[in-house]
Design an enzyme around this catalytic site. Structure first.
Site, short mmCIF file in Angstrom:
data_model
loop_
_atom_site.label_atom_id
_atom_site.label_comp_id
_atom_site.label_asym_id
_atom_site.label_seq_id
_atom_site.Cartn_x
_atom_site.Cartn_y
_atom_site.Cartn_z
N GLU A 1 0.73 -1.20 0.00
CA GLU A 1 -0.04 -0.07 -0.08
C GLU A 1 0.82 1.29 0.03
OE1 GLU A 1 -2.55 -3.23 1.21
OE2 GLU A 1 -0.58 -2.63 1.81
N HIS B 1 -11.21 -5.91 9.04
CA HIS B 1 -11.89 -5.63 7.56
C HIS B 1 -13.16 -4.91 7.51
CE1 HIS B 1 -9.25 -9.31 6.76
NE2 HIS B 1 -9.33 -8.75 5.40
N GLN C 1 -7.78 -2.25 -1.05
CA GLN C 1 -8.95 -3.42 -0.86
C GLN C 1 -9.86 -3.44 0.31
OE1 GLN C 1 -7.24 -7.89 -0.49
NE2 GLN C 1 -7.38 -7.51 -2.70
N PHE C 2 -9.33 -2.87 1.51
CA PHE C 2 -10.08 -2.59 2.74
C PHE C 2 -9.50 -1.47 3.12
CE2 PHE C 2 -10.85 -7.13 2.04
CZ PHE C 2 -12.27 -7.36 2.20
N ALA C 3 -10.45 -0.54 3.66
CA ALA C 3 -9.89 0.81 4.53
C ALA C 3 -8.97 0.33 5.32
CB ALA C 3 -11.15 1.31 4.65
N ASP C 4 -9.25 -0.61 6.10
CA ASP C 4 -8.23 -1.23 7.21
C ASP C 4 -6.96 -1.10 6.68
OD1 ASP C 4 -10.57 -2.84 9.20
OD2 ASP C 4 -10.74 -2.54 7.07
N PHE C 5 -6.64 -1.41 5.47
CA PHE C 5 -5.31 -1.63 5.00
C PHE C 5 -4.37 -0.41 4.65
CE2 PHE C 5 -6.62 -5.97 3.04
CZ PHE C 5 -6.83 -6.63 4.51
#
Length: 658
Positions: free
Chosen positions: A397, A464, A419-423
């Site tokens: 990222e 996630h 891919q997910f905001a968490d990442f």
């Protein structure tokens, strides 16, 4: 030191010498000014001039260079006016950052130089983005980026090299191995024999170059750069050199063995080359004196200009206006043709139409090409726009956000899908320290949209399900968008892509396939900073965004006797305070609902704003309703307990009864 001058003529040789001498003489002057308190800090490159000068002279003037603290020779060889450099170091307005940043933390498009930030790694990925733009535009240009041996320990270094290798990007990764990362010697930084050895792990070519030999640097880099222009690819270059002064002047060099200092002093690139030119009859005593006199005159004249410039007078309006690049919003109104679509379809359509409108827009993210993304938003995009513009990325990222910044520097818009905001945590540094600050620092915009699939309610667990917008609403320089409906999502996404500033675009996963709405088929835009008033009433003001809007609607539908203004914020930065204040002044009561946990969330700021601006109109305290102060659990019954949805109705009724 052996100099193999090959086919270089005397004029070129003397120019190499003069170009090394100039940064050396400037540094010697700066060290005096530092002791006099006329500049605040200095990172010395004495002993390393051959690298900066040789690389810069070997490149074309239209090719980007991303230097570091010890690369003064890059700036002087590109012939930046010295008074602007001196003003930069003194915090004067005619410097490159208007006094907002110091030393070499700046860039200039006029000279195709992009300076570093204190976090050493991000510039490596930025170089990838600039080089990617060269490939996309078929420009056959090389990008050179510098780091030190200490910087190669950062994850950004490895991410950037991997991306460059996979994408065959024309980047020269220039590592100045000068013995120490501040006080930490190389044997405590890495365990391989040479940094160049790492290239094999990335399937990349590498070279080890004597960084104190100006002829070796210049001729080898010239050949390598020309080869890269013909066959684009990355190359890792390790320059063996030494840092003759402290990391910065205050740190000193007591940690360096004296015998090491003595050995490298004998390899001084300027003194050795000067002796060689004299011995060969290429440089006479008179010519040496003349060159030095000319440089000294230039230094003194430009110092006078910088010293005579008035100190900056703080102006709050100027400071605030430079955080973002000006954006003239253009309102595109669609025709009457509509179609009922889900939120996910609206986002996909909006993205597709923006790709059609901006014919060089690039989308980057994990699994977004043939696979279509984990949510299938970009399904079919490769067939429509090709793999150059719809780019699968490695799992890195940080490097991809940085590459997006590089694309912006080179004039190309991009959309990055987390891919997910968490990442985004893996790319947090370049978002908040590079994208957010570049325009304020040196007038370089970050034309980047980061799509952030977020939110709970889908039993995806702690990694996630986060809705982490508050990390970014508090960071000046970023814009934050969070639609709750398909119509808003499509129009706001188009505006986000048109906007030349960095935008975090939050998309609630739980709403992707559960919310439908009639949406115009054609391209259209919606303005930032304009909330939507979904319901009107006199009893209370409800302020929400994202999934919380639908929780509030459900509660109001279940309680038809409650007459409320329901405000869907739609954008959190900029925030539509005008609509909020007008509603609260009418109803006298306010409740803010969001999915994020309470402490530090945006509800706290909205509550404070209402208290500051509408206090005399309030008939009750402003209430905040948010999720529990825990990570988001996986089990559905635990997640249900965690989410703010279950608390809202009771708190709303209590506030109405106050």
């Amino acid at each position: 030191m052996d100099y193999h001058i090959k086919d270089l003529d005397n004029k070129q040789l003397v120019q190499l010498y003069a170009n090394m001498l100039k940064p050396r003489m400037i540094e010697e002057k700066m060290l005096i000014l530092l002791r006099q308190g006329k500049i605040s800090k200095w990172f010395s490159g004495i002993g390393q001039e051959a690298i900066s000068v040789g690389v810069t002279m070997a490149m074309h003037k239209n090719e980007y260079i991303l230097p570091m603290h010890r690369n003064l020779g890059v700036f002087t060889t590109r012939n930046i006016p010295l008074h602007r450099l001196f003003a930069q170091w003194q915090g004067k307005a005619s410097g490159f950052t208007k006094g907002r940043d110091r030393s070499f933390h700046f860039g200039t498009q006029d000279y195709k130089i992009v300076g570093m930030i204190s976090h050493l790694g991000p510039q490596l990925g930025v170089a990838d983005g600039i080089a990617l733009a060269s490939n996309l535009k078929n420009k056959n240009e090389v990008t050179a980026v510098f780091t030190g041996e200490g910087g190669t320990s950062e994850g950004d270094f490895h991410e950037a090299l991997n991306v460059a290798s996979v994408w065959k990007l024309p980047v020269m990764f220039c590592v100045e191995n000068n013995g120490y990362g501040l006080s930490t010697p190389t044997n405590e930084q890495y365990n391989c024999k040479n940094i160049a050895d790492r290239a094999a792990g990335y399937g990349m070519e590498s070279h080890i170059i004597d960084g104190n030999n100006i002829i070796e640097v210049y001729t080898k880099i010239k050949d390598i750069a020309e080869s890269i222009r013909k066959a684009p690819r990355p190359v890792l270059l390790e320059f063996k050199t030494f840092r003759m002064r402290g990391h910065e002047e205050a740190s000193g060099t007591k940690y360096v063995p004296q015998e090491l200092m003595d050995a490298w002093a004998k390899k001084d690139p300027v003194i050795n080359f000067q002796s060689f030119l004299k011995e060969e009859g290429i440089l006479t005593e008179a010519e040496e004196v003349s060159i030095k006199a000319k440089i000294l005159k230039e230094i003194n004249e430009n110092l006078d200009i910088a010293f005579n410039e008035a100190d900056i007078i703080p102006n709050e309006s100027d400071e605030l206006s430079d955080v973002y690049q000006d954006f003239d919003y253009e309102d595109f109104i669609p025709n009457v043709k509509i179609k009922e679509v889900r939120l996910i379809d609206a986002i996909s359509d909006g993205l597709k139409q923006s790709m059609q409108r901006h014919n060089d827009l690039v989308i980057m993210g994990q699994d977004i090409a043939e696979y279509g993304g984990v949510f299938k938003i970009t399904e079919g995009f490769v067939e429509a726009f090709g793999k150059d513009r719809v780019r699968n990325t490695p799992i890195c990222e940080s490097a991809i956000v940085e590459a997006a910044m590089g694309l912006s520097i080179a004039g190309i818009k991009s959309v990055v899908e987390m891919q997910f905001a968490d990442f985004v945590t893996s790319g947090f540094n370049p978002v908040v320290n590079y994208l957010a600050k570049s325009h304020y620092r040196w007038n370089q915009n970050a034309d980047v949209v980061i799509r952030m699939p977020c939110g709970g309610g889908v039993a995806a667990g702690p990694f996630h399900s986060q809705t982490n917008e508050a990390w970014f609403t508090k960071t000046p320089g970023l814009k934050v968008v969070y639609p709750a409906f398909p119509y808003d999502a499509k129009g706001l996404l188009a505006t986000a892509i048109n906007d030349p500033n960095p935008v975090l675009f939050f998309e609630h996963k739980g709403l992707y396939r559960s919310i439908r709405q009639d949406v115009p088929v054609d391209y259209y835009t919606l303005p930032f900073g304009k909330a939507s008033l979904l319901k009107t009433g006199e009893d209370i003001t409800i302020i929400a965004y994202g999934a919380a809007v639908h929780w509030a609607l459900e509660t109001l539908n279940n309680n038809p006797s409650i007459n409320a203004d329901l405000i869907d914020l739609r954008t959190l930065q900029p925030l539509d305070t005008e609509t909020i204040y007008a509603s609260v002044k009418k109803t006298g009561r306010a409740i803010v609902l969001h999915e994020d946990s309470l402490f530090g969330g945006i509800a706290s700021d909205i509550s404070a704003l209402i208290m500051e601006h509408c206090f005399e109109y309030l008939d009750a305290p402003v209430k905040r309703v948010a999720s529990m102060e825990t990570p988001i659990p996986f089990a559905s019954q635990l997640e249900e307990q965690y989410l703010a949805k279950g608390k809202f109705e009771t708190t709303l009724k209590d506030l109405l009864a106050y």
